[in-house]
Motif scaffolding. Structure first.
Motif, short mmCIF file in Angstrom:
data_model
loop_
_atom_site.label_atom_id
_atom_site.label_comp_id
_atom_site.label_asym_id
_atom_site.label_seq_id
_atom_site.Cartn_x
_atom_site.Cartn_y
_atom_site.Cartn_z
N ARG A 1 -24.45 -8.64 9.33
CA ARG A 1 -23.30 -7.76 9.36
C ARG A 1 -23.76 -6.32 9.23
O ARG A 1 -24.63 -6.00 8.44
CB ARG A 1 -22.32 -8.10 8.23
N TYR A 2 -23.14 -5.46 10.02
CA TYR A 2 -23.45 -4.03 9.98
C TYR A 2 -22.26 -3.30 9.37
O TYR A 2 -21.11 -3.60 9.66
CB TYR A 2 -23.72 -3.50 11.38
N GLY B 1 -9.86 2.13 13.35
CA GLY B 1 -11.10 1.39 13.52
C GLY B 1 -11.66 0.90 12.20
O GLY B 1 -12.10 -0.25 12.08
N ALA B 2 -11.62 1.76 11.18
CA ALA B 2 -12.14 1.38 9.86
C ALA B 2 -11.32 0.24 9.27
O ALA B 2 -11.87 -0.71 8.71
CB ALA B 2 -12.12 2.59 8.93
N ASP B 3 -10.00 0.33 9.40
CA ASP B 3 -9.13 -0.74 8.87
C ASP B 3 -9.42 -2.06 9.57
O ASP B 3 -9.52 -3.12 8.94
CB ASP B 3 -7.66 -0.36 9.04
N GLY B 4 -9.54 -1.98 10.91
CA GLY B 4 -9.83 -3.20 11.66
C GLY B 4 -11.20 -3.77 11.35
O GLY B 4 -11.38 -4.99 11.27
N PHE B 5 -12.17 -2.88 11.15
CA PHE B 5 -13.53 -3.32 10.83
C PHE B 5 -13.55 -4.09 9.51
O PHE B 5 -14.16 -5.16 9.40
CB PHE B 5 -14.44 -2.10 10.75
N ALA C 1 -11.95 -7.42 10.00
CA ALA C 1 -12.83 -8.31 10.76
C ALA C 1 -13.96 -8.86 9.89
O ALA C 1 -14.36 -10.02 10.01
CB ALA C 1 -13.41 -7.57 11.97
N GLN C 2 -14.48 -8.00 8.98
CA GLN C 2 -15.52 -8.46 8.07
C GLN C 2 -15.00 -9.53 7.14
O GLN C 2 -15.66 -10.53 6.87
CB GLN C 2 -16.08 -7.29 7.27
N GLU C 3 -13.80 -9.33 6.61
CA GLU C 3 -13.22 -10.30 5.69
C GLU C 3 -12.99 -11.65 6.38
O GLU C 3 -13.21 -12.70 5.79
CB GLU C 3 -11.89 -9.78 5.14
N GLU C 4 -12.57 -11.61 7.64
CA GLU C 4 -12.24 -12.84 8.35
C GLU C 4 -13.41 -13.39 9.16
O GLU C 4 -13.34 -14.53 9.64
CB GLU C 4 -11.04 -12.59 9.27
N LEU D 1 -11.89 -9.72 16.69
CA LEU D 1 -11.32 -8.58 15.98
C LEU D 1 -12.34 -7.44 15.93
O LEU D 1 -11.97 -6.26 16.00
CB LEU D 1 -10.89 -8.98 14.57
N PHE D 2 -13.62 -7.77 15.83
CA PHE D 2 -14.65 -6.74 15.89
C PHE D 2 -14.63 -6.04 17.26
O PHE D 2 -14.79 -4.82 17.35
CB PHE D 2 -16.04 -7.33 15.65
N ARG D 3 -14.41 -6.80 18.32
CA ARG D 3 -14.35 -6.19 19.66
C ARG D 3 -13.14 -5.27 19.78
O ARG D 3 -13.22 -4.20 20.38
CB ARG D 3 -14.29 -7.28 20.73
#
Length: 422
Positions: A6-7, A126-130, A133-136, A141-143
Motif C-alpha cells: 500500500r502506498y 481524492g484524499a477522502d476516496g483514498f 479505498a485503503q480501509e476497504e 475505488l482506488f481507480r
C-alpha cells in the motif's frame, strides 16, 4: 521490483481557499452567454453549450464564452460517476480556461482563484476516496480516486502532489504499467528535489517492464541527489547489468566501495559484478570482506564459494590446455611442465577446499523454502566430492537428489523487494 503493498498519500499542497472564488459572469449585452448561464442554472448542459457555441461563432475572441464553457464542463464533472468521463470533462475545463487566458491575460488572477478552488476540492475528494479505498482494500475505488487526482493535475499541471497521489492510487489498484507516465509527470514537476521514493518506484517499474534505457539516466540523476541511498544504488547496478554496461557498473561500484568501505552491500554488489566479469580472484577479495561485514547473509557466502570454485575452474582450463598440447604433440611433459601441472593441481584442490566453508555457511543460513537453497546444496555436494570428502557428501546427498537442475541461480545483487513508497 515492486511487490504488492500500500502506498500512502503525498502531502497535500496547502493552498489558501479564496472566498467567492467562482467566476461571476460579465455577460451584460451578450444574449448568448445570458442564455447559457440560464440553461446552466437549470442543469441543461446541452442547451448551455449550444448557446456558448453561438457566442463563439459570433465572436471567436470572446473570453467570457470560454469561461462559461469551462463552468459548464466543471459542473457536469461534479455530477458524473464514471472516472474516465470525469477526467475527460476536466480536460475540457482546463482547455477552456487556457483559451480564455490566451485571449485576455488580465483574467489571470480570477482564473487562478477559480483553479485553486477546483484544485482543493478535487484533492480533498481524492484524499477522502483514498482513505476509504485503503480501509476497504477496494482496487476499483482506488481507480476512481485516481481520477480526482488526475483531474487536479489537469487544473494545476505543475502540481507534483496531484501526480504523485494519482500514481499511488493507481499502484494500489495494481495498474503498474499505466502508472509510469503519471510518475514521470510527478518527477518532472517536482519543484526542488525529487523525492527518493519517486526515483525508486519509477526506475523499478522501468526495469520491470524492460525499459532499462529509460531507467539508467533516471538513476544517474537519482544517485547524484542521493549518493548514499542504497536502494537507488542497487537499482542502478541492475540497470547497468541489464544494458550490458559492465565497465560503467564496475567503475560505479568501485567508487562506492572506496567511499563506503564498511558497507557490505556495496562490497557484495561489486564482488558479484567482478564474478560475472570473470575477475574471480578480485571478486573473492570483495566478497570475503562483505561476508565479514554481514555474516548472516547466505547469498554473500554462496557467491564467495562460487568465486573460489571459478578460480579452480580457471586453473583447470590451464591444465587442460597444456595436457591437450602434450597429446597433440605426442610427448611427455618436461620437468618444468610436470612441475607446473603439479602446482596447478595443488592450487585447484586448495581453492575447492576454500570454497567449502562459505558454501557450508550459505547452506546453514538459507532456509529450505528459499529458491536458492537447492543451488547451494548442489554446489556444496560437488565441492565435497571433488576433494573426496565422501562422508560429508553423503550427509547432504538426499538434498542433492531432490534438486531441480533448472532452479535459478543466486541473485547477483541484494535488492530490496519494495520501494519505500510514500
Amino acid at each position: 521490483m515492486i511487490v504488492s503493498r500500500r502506498y500512502s498519500l503525498h502531502a497535500l499542497l496547502c493552498v489558501a481557499l479564496l472566498a467567492g472564488a467562482v467566476l461571476t459572469g460579465c455577460s451584460v449585452g451578450d444574449p448568448n452567454i445570458n442564455e447559457a448561464e440560464s440553461a446552466l442554472e437549470d442543469g441543461n448542459y446541452e442547451a448551455a453549450l449550444e448557446s456558448v457555441e453561438r457566442a463563439l461563432d459570433e465572436d471567436p475572441e470572446n473570453a467570457q464564452a470560454y469561461l462559461t464553457r469551462a463552468q459548464i464542463f466543471e459542473q457536469q464533472a461534479t455530477e458524473v460517476d464514471d472516472p474516465e468521463e470525469r477526467v475527460r470533462l476536466y480536460e475540457e475545463v482546463a482547455e477552456a480556461r487556457e483559451e480564455a487566458l490566451a485571449i485576455n491575460p488580465d483574467l489571470e488572477e480570477d482564473i487562478q482563484g477559480t483553479r485553486q478552488f477546483s484544485y482543493i476540492d478535487l484533492m480533498q475528494k481524492g484524499a477522502d476516496g483514498f482513505n476509504e479505498a485503503q480501509e476497504e482494500g477496494d482496487e476499483e475505488l482506488f481507480r476512481e480516486t485516481a481520477s480526482y487526482f488526475a483531474s487536479a493535475g489537469l487544473i494545476f499541471p505543475d502540481s507534483s502532489a496531484a501526480h504523485t497521489n494519482e500514481a499511488f492510487a493507481l499502484l494500489n489498484a495494481g495498474d503498474r504499467e499505466e502508472v509510469m507516465p503519471v510518475l514521470e509527470r510527478a518527477v518532472e514537476t517536482a519543484q526542488d528535489t525529487v523525492d527518493a521514493d519517486l526515483y525508486s518506484i519509477l526506475s523499478s517499474l522501468y526495469l520491470q517492464f524492460d525499459r532499462e534505457e529509460d531507467a539508467l539516466p533516471l538513476l544517474d540523476e537519482a544517485v547524484d541527489f542521493y549518493p548514499d541511498n542504497q536502494e537507488l544504488q542497487e537499482l542502478r547496478l541492475n540497470a547497468f547489468t541489464a544494458t550490458g554496461e559492465t565497465e560503467r557498473a564496475l567503475e560505479a561500484y568501485r567508487e562506492q566501495v572506496e567511499r563506503n568501505p564498511d558497507d557490505p552491500t556495496f562490497r557484495y554488489n561489486y564482488g558479484s559484478l567482478l564474478l560475472n566479469d570473470e575477475q574471480h580472484a578480485e571478486a573473492a577479495e570483495q566478497l570475503e570482506r562483505a561476508s565479514e561485514l554481514d555474516p548472516e547473509n547466505g547469498d554473500i557466502f554462496f557467491n564467495l564459494g562460487a568465486a573460489y570454485v571459478n578460480q579452480a575452474a580457471d586453473i583447470d582450463e590451464e591444465m587442460s590446455s597444456l595436457e591437450n598440447e602434450l597429446r597433440e604433440e605426442e610427448r611427455e611433459p618436461t620437468d618444468e611442465e610436470e612441475s607446473q601441472l603439479e602446482e596447478w593441481s595443488s592450487e585447484r584442490q586448495a581453492l575447492i577446499e576454500q570454497s567449502i566453508p562459505p558454501f557450508e555457511q550459505a547452506y546453514e543460513l538459507l532456509d529450505e523454502s528459499d529458491e536458492s537453497y537447492g543451488v547451494v546444496c548442489r554446489e556444496l555436494y560437488r565441492s565435497y566430492v571433488l576433494v573426496e570428502r565422501t562422508d560429508e557428501a553423503a550427509e547432504i546427498e538426499s538434498c542433492f537428489d531432490n534438486i531441480d537442475e533448472e532452479q535459478p541461480e543466486m541473485n547477483q545483487s541484494q535488492q530490496q523487494e519494495q520501494p519505500n513508497g510514500q
